[in-house]
Design an enzyme around this catalytic site. Sequence first.
Site, mmCIF file in Angstrom:
data_model
loop_
_atom_site.group_PDB
_atom_site.id
_atom_site.type_symbol
_atom_site.label_atom_id
_atom_site.label_comp_id
_atom_site.label_asym_id
_atom_site.label_seq_id
_atom_site.Cartn_x
_atom_site.Cartn_y
_atom_site.Cartn_z
ATOM 1 N N ASP A 1 -6.982 16.226 -16.099
ATOM 2 C CA ASP A 1 -7.155 14.819 -16.490
ATOM 3 C C ASP A 1 -6.719 14.715 -17.948
ATOM 4 O O ASP A 1 -7.365 15.250 -18.851
ATOM 5 C CB ASP A 1 -8.631 14.435 -16.308
ATOM 6 N N LYS B 1 -7.062 3.283 -19.926
ATOM 7 C CA LYS B 1 -7.313 3.644 -21.328
ATOM 8 C C LYS B 1 -6.022 3.504 -22.137
ATOM 9 O O LYS B 1 -5.520 2.410 -22.279
ATOM 10 C CB LYS B 1 -7.898 5.067 -21.380
ATOM 11 N N ARG C 1 0.841 -1.195 0.000
ATOM 12 C CA ARG C 1 0.000 0.000 0.000
ATOM 13 C C ARG C 1 0.882 1.254 0.000
ATOM 14 O O ARG C 1 0.493 2.318 -0.486
ATOM 15 C CB ARG C 1 -0.944 -0.029 1.208
ATOM 16 N N TYR D 1 -15.659 13.874 -17.037
ATOM 17 C CA TYR D 1 -16.005 12.460 -16.964
ATOM 18 C C TYR D 1 -17.046 12.277 -15.844
ATOM 19 O O TYR D 1 -16.913 12.873 -14.768
ATOM 20 C CB TYR D 1 -14.732 11.640 -16.694
HETATM 21 N N1 PLP Z 1 -11.057 10.107 -16.452
HETATM 22 C C1 PLP Z 1 -11.542 9.920 -17.686
HETATM 23 C C2 PLP Z 1 -11.387 11.000 -18.708
HETATM 24 C C3 PLP Z 1 -12.205 8.740 -18.020
HETATM 25 O O1 PLP Z 1 -12.696 8.568 -19.255
HETATM 26 C C4 PLP Z 1 -12.359 7.732 -17.021
HETATM 27 C C5 PLP Z 1 -13.056 6.469 -17.304
HETATM 28 O O2 PLP Z 1 -13.698 6.311 -18.322
HETATM 29 C C6 PLP Z 1 -11.844 7.971 -15.753
HETATM 30 C C7 PLP Z 1 -11.185 9.158 -15.498
HETATM 31 C C8 PLP Z 1 -11.973 6.946 -14.658
HETATM 32 O O3 PLP Z 1 -11.038 5.945 -14.848
HETATM 33 P P1 PLP Z 1 -11.164 4.452 -14.269
HETATM 34 O O4 PLP Z 1 -12.338 3.819 -14.943
HETATM 35 O O5 PLP Z 1 -9.852 3.843 -14.601
HETATM 36 O O6 PLP Z 1 -11.397 4.593 -12.799
#
Ligand code: PLP
Length: 397
Positions: free
Chosen positions: A186, A211, A61, A114
């Site tokens: 992000d 992704k 952790r 998101y």
């Molecule tokens: N940020 C963006 C732009 C996303 O498209 C996503 C998920 O689709 C996330 C964060 C969240 O990621 P995770 O599904 O790996 O928790």
Amino acid sequence: MSDFDSALRPESRIVHPPVEEVTGSRPLGVPLHQSHLFAFEDNDAMTTAFGGPDQAFFYNRFGNPTVRSLEKAVAGLEGGAGAIATASGMGAINSVLLALLSSGDHVIAQRSLYGGTFAVLADLARRWGVEVTHVRGDDPAEVRAALRPNTRLLHLETISNPTTRVTDLPGLIGVAKEAGVLSVVDNTFATPLLCRPIEHGADIVVHSATKYLGGHSDVLAGLAVFADAELHRTVWHYAVELGASADPHSAWLTLRGLQTLALRVRRHCETALELAGRLAAHPAVTAVHYPGLPAHPDHELARRLLPQGHGGVLAFDLAGGREAARTFTESVRLASLAPSLGGVHTLVLHPASTSHRQLDDAELAAAGIGPGTVRVAVGIEHPEDLWADLDQALGKL
Ligand code: PLP
């Protein structure tokens, strides 16, 4: 075998097999350290290990060698001082927000976030007394007007989902910097190969490594990268308490994917641009959203901010609305009807009934999402096979 080992009974020996160390050569693949626990010879060394993100390993952790390899790799790509790898993108986003925000703080965030991030901010507002103001993402003056004495964070996304609006990172972050407000970006849709927000002044970059960084739809992981070592340490302490840390096997899969990121991203961008152009000329399509097209509202900004390519996600609007979108998404054969993005497979999605179903019609319209909007997360298949597939599905309308 030492005298000590050879004196042990089988029940003890079997618990302590010899661990082979590599000497005289080095592994080319990053080793997977699938051990959550590390033992010490010296108690003082173990005490020191509890001290921070750069100390010896003792419990996963807090840190693990494979996980740290991923953290250093992505910190290097983003130009940061350090990184934290997490169990998911939401793990990274929550670690950052919860570590840095307190009741009474104010956050300025893009409206087109998101869904998971939007929901966390709404929850922080409802239950923890954090105030949130949403802005569009293209107007520094709107951010300036939203600033308050208690504004702590500006939260942005490089490219918005699903309409691929490009955020004016330098403009918006510049306003936050002047006011002493931290900026979080992000960068999932752009990857550090297309955009490095820290170069535009961002303090923290977050990723859903699920992704493009992982890239093969086989791992859930996240990263938070910090421009400043002190900020890294602060959020690391919180992430450790939260239990958001990445598992070594996930980190290993992400590292393995990362090695081909440059090849994949180039292919995603080239194919997306090609498909966007062909879709724009199709009679069933009323609009295409892709920043690489000159008609896109952010094309000029995209050319400056994303000079290497405009990403692998595009969206388009079908004249036939919701029914046409359903027929199209259920007619593709090479592409798959699935959420997510950034992997080698091409995926299609109807945002209004899935990823953005919580929005009412007015909110959908404000987000630029129509009843017939379809998102395509372009994979790395041959562009001609992909076009043949999209074309035959459009032919079913
Ligand atoms: N940020 C963006 C732009 C996303 O498209 C996503 C998920 O689709 C996330 C964060 C969240 O990621 P995770 O599904 O790996 O928790």
